[in-house]
Design a protein around this motif. Sequence first.
Motif, PDB file in Angstrom:
ATOM      1  N   SER A 552       0.790  -1.210   0.031  1.00 22.60           N
ATOM      2  CA  SER A 552      -0.017   0.001  -0.064  1.00 22.60           C
ATOM      3  C   SER A 552       0.774   1.196   0.106  1.00 22.60           C
ATOM      4  O   SER A 552       0.678   2.011   1.010  1.00 22.60           O
ATOM      5  CB  SER A 552      -0.840   0.040   1.321  1.00 22.60           C
ATOM      6  N   HIS A 553       1.579   1.379  -1.004  1.00 26.58           N
ATOM      7  CA  HIS A 553       2.361   2.605  -1.251  1.00 26.58           C
ATOM      8  C   HIS A 553       2.912   3.048  -2.469  1.00 26.58           C
ATOM      9  O   HIS A 553       2.785   2.130  -3.444  1.00 26.58           O
ATOM     10  CB  HIS A 553       3.847   2.375  -0.545  1.00 26.58           C
ATOM     11  N   PHE A 554       3.164   4.180  -2.860  1.00 27.12           N
ATOM     12  CA  PHE A 554       3.633   4.604  -4.039  1.00 27.12           C
ATOM     13  C   PHE A 554       5.371   4.855  -3.593  1.00 27.12           C
ATOM     14  O   PHE A 554       5.661   5.093  -2.837  1.00 27.12           O
ATOM     15  CB  PHE A 554       3.417   6.293  -4.494  1.00 27.12           C
ATOM     16  N   ALA A 555       6.024   4.418  -4.848  1.00 24.90           N
ATOM     17  CA  ALA A 555       7.575   4.691  -4.744  1.00 24.90           C
ATOM     18  C   ALA A 555       7.830   5.566  -6.069  1.00 24.90           C
ATOM     19  O   ALA A 555       7.255   5.009  -7.264  1.00 24.90           O
ATOM     20  CB  ALA A 555       8.128   3.438  -4.347  1.00 24.90           C
ATOM     21  N   PRO A 556       8.540   6.483  -6.176  1.00 23.39           N
ATOM     22  CA  PRO A 556       8.887   7.444  -4.890  1.00 23.39           C
ATOM     23  C   PRO A 556       7.274   7.960  -4.098  1.00 23.39           C
ATOM     24  O   PRO A 556       6.613   8.022  -4.813  1.00 23.39           O
ATOM     25  CB  PRO A 556       9.767   8.451  -5.278  1.00 23.39           C
ATOM     26  N   ASP A 557       7.660   8.244  -2.851  1.00 24.09           N
ATOM     27  CA  ASP A 557       6.744   9.070  -2.370  1.00 24.09           C
ATOM     28  C   ASP A 557       6.751  10.449  -1.873  1.00 24.09           C
ATOM     29  O   ASP A 557       6.067  11.123  -1.518  1.00 24.09           O
ATOM     30  CB  ASP A 557       5.903   8.116  -1.106  1.00 24.09           C
ATOM     31  N   ASN A 558       7.958  10.921  -1.809  1.00 19.12           N
ATOM     32  CA  ASN A 558       8.473  12.052  -1.795  1.00 19.12           C
ATOM     33  C   ASN A 558       8.993  12.710  -2.621  1.00 19.12           C
ATOM     34  O   ASN A 558      10.165  12.193  -3.146  1.00 19.12           O
ATOM     35  CB  ASN A 558       9.025  12.395  -0.289  1.00 19.12           C
TER      36      ASN A 558
END
Length: 668
Positions: A552-558
């Motif tokens: 449950s994430h995006f990469a990159p996220d910042n």
Amino acid sequence: MQRSHLKRLTMFVAPVIAGAVLYSCRTTAPTLTTGDAPSKVYVAPGQYDEFYAFMSGGYNGQVSVYGLPSGRMLKLIPVFSQHAENGWGYNEESKPMFQTSHGFIPWDDTHHAELSQTNGIPDGRWLFINGNNTPRVARIDLTRFETEEILELPNAAGGHAAPFTTPNTKYIVSATRFSVPIPNADVPIADYKKSFKGTISFIRADVPGQMDVAFQILMPGFNYDLGHSGKGPSDGWFFFTSYNSEQAYTKLEANASKNDKDFVAAVHYAKAEECVAAGKAKPFPSKYAHNFVDEKSRIAKSEMKTSVLMLDPKDCPGLVYYLPTPKSPHGVDIDPTGEYIVAGGKLASVIPVHSFSKMIKAIADKAFETEIEGIPVLKYDAVIAGEVQKPGLGPLHTEFDGKGYAYTSMFISSEIVKWKLGTWEVVDRVPTYYSIGHLMIPGGDSKQPFGKYVVAMNKITKDRYLPTGAELTQSAQLYDISGDKMKLLLDFPTIGEPHYAQALPASIIKDKQVKFFSLKDNANPYVARSEAETGIKRSGKRVDVRMIAIRSHFAPDNIEGVQQGDTVYFHVTNIEQDWDILHGFAVMGAENAELIMQPGETRTLRWIPKNANIYPFYCTDFCSALHQEMQGYVRVSPANKIVALSATISKKSQSQLDRMKAAQGGTR
Ligand code: K7E
Ligand code: CUA
């Protein structure tokens, strides 16, 4: 309810046919559902419907998919109109699908859904649909339920008689509802008779990605309304209705309703192929777009074509004949045997049925009444097989059950009329609520109808559902046709304004469905197949972000280092390889829609940040227990402030990911 129905009926009838007899369709109560009707439409939780039904969306420009007999909506397939729900026409990959010779056109009006056929029977490979306004035809792939190809039609206005298929889908057709100057030019409208023409396009349709106009036929300036191909003995012929043989260009309501008979145009396209091969068709400069989705990259490409082959019937004797047909005919439908040509004369008091074999004989005997611009007009008596007497008012469209019966929709008297082929006697009639347009039997225009049901697609909803302001949902009705008498089983709401629809047994396509797109085969130039392949790249004022989405994430996220004045492209790849696991992507202030990424797919969002700010982005599809955690930030700095381009990529160990997956209930 009964009274309002009658009142509304009178409202429709009065201006059209003054003094006509109102056929009684009001002997049954409008709200009836009798006996075992509920069990006939009840599909128990977890069970599947027996048929897929594909309905045009009319002015929503799309196609919607329903299960029958339940009437449950399964999907909306965006075609000619942008669809913010999944980014169709908003993301960079699909924008080229909307390219036309008029530029980017984000809307159209879909009318007729048509399944591809093999040997005259729906085969479940593709669904075709027409755009009526900026004439186009589209192919939908039925393993993905996605639009994969769109062809614009040049030298055409109002692509209404489309996209009907030949029995092996060698061609689909499109004929012009509006005549215009060909080539189109600035002329006085009063020059209609001299300058305005219709065209009929035959479109090669059996190779995905290679749809093209095989040839066009230049026709007298009537309005060509609907069409159907011959089959069996009439294979090689195509039939089109035409109205406005008066060639009126103003106040058509009255001026195009003067002639007692208009025409069905019988087009011998096998003859056209001979004439084209013999060099009788002339190259005609024409600009039109052909758009298609590349299968590996899933990116649409658009190309502009420059010429078509135009065939003038004068140069190809035997190509077209006119069959006189009362009165402003609308639909033209060929029975399963290929012998009968049924026309729905909107203003006619009978349903005329032409005979193919009589037509062939009349041609051989030269039983011609006259000639229009080189096209012989056959004698009515020489081609008519019979007339259905007192069918009701306002016949539009006819479908067949394969058991020797025809079912015709009656717009004005708001009913379906069942009649027998050959004897032309009416055997049953049922009311529809209200004012039916098209009707549809699964496979009902094919060589072997699947039968069982007829669906009425009604134009007016009035009091059938809980009211929702001045605009009500459209309404369909399902009737059982397995017995002698038609029986109303179900009302169900539809969206847009469905015109035609087609249906086929679910078993033909349900096991062929794509469950995810192979990440390995993903040929998008900006694909990231793992977190290791993600990154950010600046080229002048353009910033490309390669991103992945996984539960449950995006990469990159910042992301930092974006500046005011930049154009940012987010290329987001859903790296899941699991059925029905979607992720979305939305960023604050985007003058655009979201992205929805199917598993294995890359989609690209173009974003121009206005202010030096922090902008959050997030996943819009509730994908897991930690969906709300699926977010990130983009920092945008002033143009004169140099911030290093950087990305924070969440580095999670495989065991961490496995634990999270377990916590989220694993794969669905
Ligand atoms: Cu009768 Cu456009 Cu098929 Cu509507 S057309 S009803
Ligand atoms: Cu991914 Cu929610």
